[in-house]
Design an enzyme around this catalytic site. Structure first.
Site, mmCIF file in Angstrom:
data_model
loop_
_atom_site.group_PDB
_atom_site.id
_atom_site.type_symbol
_atom_site.label_atom_id
_atom_site.label_comp_id
_atom_site.label_asym_id
_atom_site.label_seq_id
_atom_site.Cartn_x
_atom_site.Cartn_y
_atom_site.Cartn_z
ATOM 1 C CG PHE A 49 -1.715 1.290 1.174
ATOM 2 C CD1 PHE A 49 -2.927 1.122 0.366
ATOM 3 C CD2 PHE A 49 -1.510 2.544 1.806
ATOM 4 C CE1 PHE A 49 -3.636 2.418 0.133
ATOM 5 C CE2 PHE A 49 -2.330 3.635 1.731
ATOM 6 C CZ PHE A 49 -3.546 3.416 0.957
ATOM 7 C CG ASP A 76 5.957 3.959 1.741
ATOM 8 O OD1 ASP A 76 5.939 4.674 2.577
ATOM 9 O OD2 ASP A 76 4.822 3.801 0.743
ATOM 10 C CE LYS A 124 -0.133 7.054 6.448
ATOM 11 N NZ LYS A 124 -1.509 7.749 6.093
#
Length: 401
Positions: free
Chosen positions: A141, A226, A255
């Site tokens: 994801f 990531d 984030k």
């Protein structure tokens, strides 16, 4: 009709149904707790998918944002501003790298990483034009843009959004032989999550990240990590790659970099890699804006203390010990994770992940399900042990029911 029901009905009418939120309407929050429009408090055990690593309303971050709001919030990259150089320098130092390309959202940063790797492949490695390939992992994801869903294996993220962007090869996560076979002379990068969050907090086999690092080094391929969810303290290290003493060629961050205050993301790499860009080839009006830089600089300062990494380690050890005791009791099939991050596979006969999440909500605990029977736990790193134990007690009670 209650305030909650009215707010949800209005949202359902006037917003696209691209999410299926739990039926709670948050009005305020502090630390690890949120309060809804009815005045009921909930323990936040999701932390905005790790965007809120430092908790809701963190005083240091709010003060940094307020101070910057009084000065300047946006200049665009048409001009320099007085927070930009410090942000880039300090983030590069935190990562042990040289250059930073700031964006806003995680998906933007992943798109930026893809463009960077391709341009590096053409300009530095010498891959024939239009032939660059990036190897990715199944069950990944990385976001939901058109390019990113082109290499997703999740039908919900991918179906009906074609035609898809070429140039990607998917291999099983954690499979070193498949990865070795996939990397060829036109491969410019291997893009991986050190821990797959949306897939259910999947931790790769021991030695996998070290293998990826050595393979990419030998084959002259970029290793892109990531760390949008796994990075910035969540797993007990600043970066999840550190658990195998691995430093990739490129970090993709987001984030928690914005502290849950503003969206901040970045690609961090060497001068050789990020130096391939020339003015006009990539950009963002809001990327690296003064407000974002001010908040991110405070995040970097907080991480340098090591306090949050230590809390994630100590509380994470406690969390996984307690969750491990649930396995084999008939309600929990498996538990995975690292630090203050866990994926819990619920025995299907006890309910779906959504049903368990709703039952926990009724008891004042907020978590999120994924992939049917799995729930994820990722509380703010500032959570107290007492609050964490209370949340675990509610989970035990729900599973016992």
């Amino acid at each position: 009709m209650s305030n909650t029901a009215a707010a949800i009905a209005t949202a359902e009418t006037h917003s696209a149904h691209n999410y299926h939120p739990l039926p709670v309407v948050v009005a305020s929050a502090d630390g690890a707790w949120m309060t809804d429009v009815e005045g009921r408090r909930y323990l936040d055990m999701l932390a905005g998918y790790s965007a809120l690593n430092f908790g809701h309303g963190n005083r240091r971050l709010i003060d940094a944002a307020k101070a910057q709001l009084e000065r300047v919030t946006l200049t665009s990259r048409a001009f320099h501003h007085d927070r930009f150089a410090d942000f880039c320098t300090q983030l590069a130092e935190l990562c042990g790298m040289e250059m930073v390309l700031p964006m806003n959202t995680g998906a933007e940063a992943v798109e930026t990483a893809v463009k960077t790797a391709r341009k590096w492949g053409y300009k530095i490695k010498g891959v024939p034009d239009g032939q660059a390939k990036i190897v990715v992992a199944a069950d990944n994801f990385h976001g939901r843009t058109t390019t990113i869903v082109s290499f997703s294996t999740d039908p919900e993220a991918r179906a009906d959004f074609g035609p898809y962007t070429p140039g990607f090869q998917v291999v099983p996560y954690g499979d070193v032989d498949a990865l070795d076979a996939a990397v060829d002379e036109n491969t410019v990068a291997v893009l991986l999550e050190p821990i797959q969050g949306e897939a259910g907090v999947l931790v790769p086999p021991p030695g996998y990240l070290s293998f990826v690092r050595e393979l990419t080094r030998v084959r002259n391929v970029l290793f892109i990590a990531d760390e949008i969810q796994s990075g910035l303290g969540r797993t007990g290290k600043t970066f999840a790659c550190e658990h195998e003493d691995v430093v990739p060629d490129m970090y993709v961050l987001g984030k928690a970099l914005g502290g849950g205050v503003v969206p901040v993301s970045a690609v961090v790499s060497s001068a050789e890699v990020l130096g391939v860009f020339r003015p006009g080839e990539h950009g963002s009006t809001f990327g690296g804006n003064p407000l974002a830089c001010a908040v991110a600089l405070e995040v970097i300062a907080m991480l340098r203390s090591g306090e949050y990494q230590q809390r994630a380690t100590e509380l994470g050890d406690h969390l996984h010990h307690e969750l491990g005791l649930l396995v084999g009791g008939g309600a929990v099939e498996a538990v995975r994770g690292r630090g203050l991050w866990a994926g819990i596979d619920i025995t299907p006969s006890r309910g779906t992940g959504r049903q368990i999440s709703e039952r926990l909500m009724d008891r004042g605990v907020l978590v999120k399900d994924t992939h049917g029977s799995t729930i994820r736990i990722a509380p703010p790193l500032v959570i107290s042990k007492e609050d964490l134990d209370w949340g675990l007690d509610q989970l035990r009670d729900v599973l016992a029911d």
